[in-house]
Design a protein around this motif. Structure first.
Motif, PDB file in Angstrom:
ATOM      1  N   LEU A   2      33.250  39.110  32.255  1.00 16.41           N
ATOM      2  CA  LEU A   2      32.405  39.761  33.420  1.00 16.41           C
ATOM      3  C   LEU A   2      33.090  41.093  34.007  1.00 16.41           C
ATOM      4  N   ILE A   3      32.594  42.123  33.908  1.00 14.23           N
ATOM      5  CA  ILE A   3      33.286  43.391  34.576  1.00 14.23           C
ATOM      6  C   ILE A   3      32.852  43.671  35.883  1.00 14.23           C
ATOM      7  N   ASP A   4      33.463  43.831  37.070  1.00 15.77           N
ATOM      8  CA  ASP A   4      32.788  44.102  38.089  1.00 15.77           C
ATOM      9  C   ASP A   4      33.251  45.320  38.651  1.00 15.77           C
ATOM     10  N   GLU A   5      32.247  46.070  38.961  1.00 16.75           N
ATOM     11  CA  GLU A   5      32.713  47.687  39.510  1.00 16.75           C
ATOM     12  C   GLU A   5      31.798  47.816  40.768  1.00 16.75           C
ATOM     13  N   LYS A   6      32.516  48.637  41.675  1.00 15.58           N
ATOM     14  CA  LYS A   6      31.791  48.949  42.875  1.00 15.58           C
ATOM     15  C   LYS A   6      32.436  50.263  43.284  1.00 15.58           C
ATOM     16  N   SER A   7      31.244  50.957  44.390  1.00  9.36           N
ATOM     17  CA  SER A   7      31.474  52.422  44.796  1.00  9.36           C
ATOM     18  C   SER A   7      32.638  51.970  45.603  1.00  9.36           C
ATOM     19  N   SER A   8      33.459  53.259  45.942  1.00 12.43           N
ATOM     20  CA  SER A   8      34.753  53.172  46.758  1.00 12.43           C
ATOM     21  C   SER A   8      34.249  52.625  47.981  1.00 12.43           C
ATOM     22  N   ASP A   9      33.116  52.845  48.535  1.00 12.01           N
ATOM     23  CA  ASP A   9      32.517  52.469  50.050  1.00 12.01           C
ATOM     24  C   ASP A   9      32.013  50.963  49.931  1.00 12.01           C
ATOM     25  N   GLU A  10      32.014  50.456  48.733  1.00 16.61           N
ATOM     26  CA  GLU A  10      31.351  49.210  48.465  1.00 16.61           C
ATOM     27  C   GLU A  10      29.884  49.125  48.774  1.00 16.61           C
ATOM     28  N   LEU A  11      29.190  50.119  48.730  1.00 17.25           N
ATOM     29  CA  LEU A  11      27.764  50.266  49.120  1.00 17.25           C
ATOM     30  C   LEU A  11      26.917  49.829  48.074  1.00 17.25           C
ATOM     31  N   LEU A  12      27.582  49.768  46.652  1.00 19.00           N
ATOM     32  CA  LEU A  12      26.832  49.469  45.499  1.00 19.00           C
ATOM     33  C   LEU A  12      27.775  48.775  44.601  1.00 19.00           C
ATOM     34  N   GLN A  13      27.343  47.714  43.901  1.00 20.07           N
ATOM     35  CA  GLN A  13      28.156  46.814  43.327  1.00 20.07           C
ATOM     36  C   GLN A  13      27.371  46.520  41.763  1.00 20.07           C
ATOM     37  N   VAL A  14      28.207  46.358  40.903  1.00 18.58           N
ATOM     38  CA  VAL A  14      27.350  46.048  39.615  1.00 18.58           C
ATOM     39  C   VAL A  14      28.380  45.070  38.523  1.00 18.58           C
ATOM     40  N   THR A  15      27.768  44.211  37.971  1.00 18.12           N
ATOM     41  CA  THR A  15      28.496  43.238  37.249  1.00 18.12           C
ATOM     42  C   THR A  15      27.801  43.538  35.815  1.00 18.12           C
ATOM     43  N   LEU A  16      28.813  43.660  34.765  1.00 13.88           N
ATOM     44  CA  LEU A  16      28.148  43.671  33.301  1.00 13.88           C
ATOM     45  C   LEU A  16      29.010  42.650  32.660  1.00 13.88           C
ATOM     46  N   THR A  17      28.371  42.446  31.478  1.00  8.82           N
ATOM     47  CA  THR A  17      29.109  41.736  30.545  1.00  8.82           C
ATOM     48  C   THR A  17      30.130  42.545  29.411  1.00  8.82           C
ATOM     49  N   ALA A  18      31.044  42.173  28.741  1.00  5.01           N
ATOM     50  CA  ALA A  18      31.853  42.923  28.005  1.00  5.01           C
ATOM     51  C   ALA A  18      30.881  43.269  26.814  1.00  5.01           C
ATOM     52  N   ASN A  19      29.791  42.769  26.660  1.00  7.05           N
ATOM     53  CA  ASN A  19      28.764  43.380  25.730  1.00  7.05           C
ATOM     54  C   ASN A  19      27.850  44.427  26.311  1.00  7.05           C
ATOM     55  N   ARG A  20      28.092  44.733  27.473  1.00 10.53           N
ATOM     56  CA  ARG A  20      27.347  45.855  28.132  1.00 10.53           C
ATOM     57  C   ARG A  20      25.915  45.407  28.737  1.00 10.53           C
ATOM     58  N   THR A  21      25.798  44.218  29.170  1.00 13.19           N
ATOM     59  CA  THR A  21      24.584  43.856  29.750  1.00 13.19           C
ATOM     60  C   THR A  21      24.773  43.565  31.143  1.00 13.19           C
TER      61      THR A  21
END
Length: 107
Positions: free
Chosen positions: A30-49
């Motif tokens: 799992l890849i977790d990414e968020k905006s610098s202010d943490e208002l948006l967060q997303v988690t993807l698999t390494a298969n880009r789902t």
């Protein structure tokens, strides 16, 4: 000569199985990414789902800002997932490829 050919064919089949196994394993990374202010967060698999998406109520009030955040954060997450995906599959393929003289696919 035919023994070498049969050995290479077996090695290629093993490599294909290893690649398929790696693809399945990438669903668990799992890849977790968020905006610098943490208002948006997303988690993807390494298969880009996309596995999850969390949006602050504050962003829900401004459609244009939300769209900008989605594009930015999703693109960063996809870049990271793609890098992991490609590295893992390349490693699986390289480890399993038979040594064919003159065919150096992975320098």
């Amino acid at each position: 000569m035919f023994g070498d050919l049969m050995g290479m064919m077996g090695k290629l089949q093993e490599t294909q199985a290893k690649i398929e196994e790696t693809k399945k394993r990438l669903d668990t990374i799992l890849i977790d990414e968020k905006s610098s202010d943490e208002l948006l967060q997303v988690t993807l698999t390494a298969n880009r789902t996309i596995r999850s998406l969390s949006i602050s109520d504050e962003l829900m009030e401004d459609k244009d800002q939300l769209e900008d955040y989605l594009v930015l954060v999703l693109n960063r997450a996809i870049e990271k997932a793609t890098a992991i995906h490609e590295a893992e599959l390349a490693a699986a393929a390289k480890d399993g490829m038979p040594n064919i003289p003159g065919l150096d696919l992975f320098k």
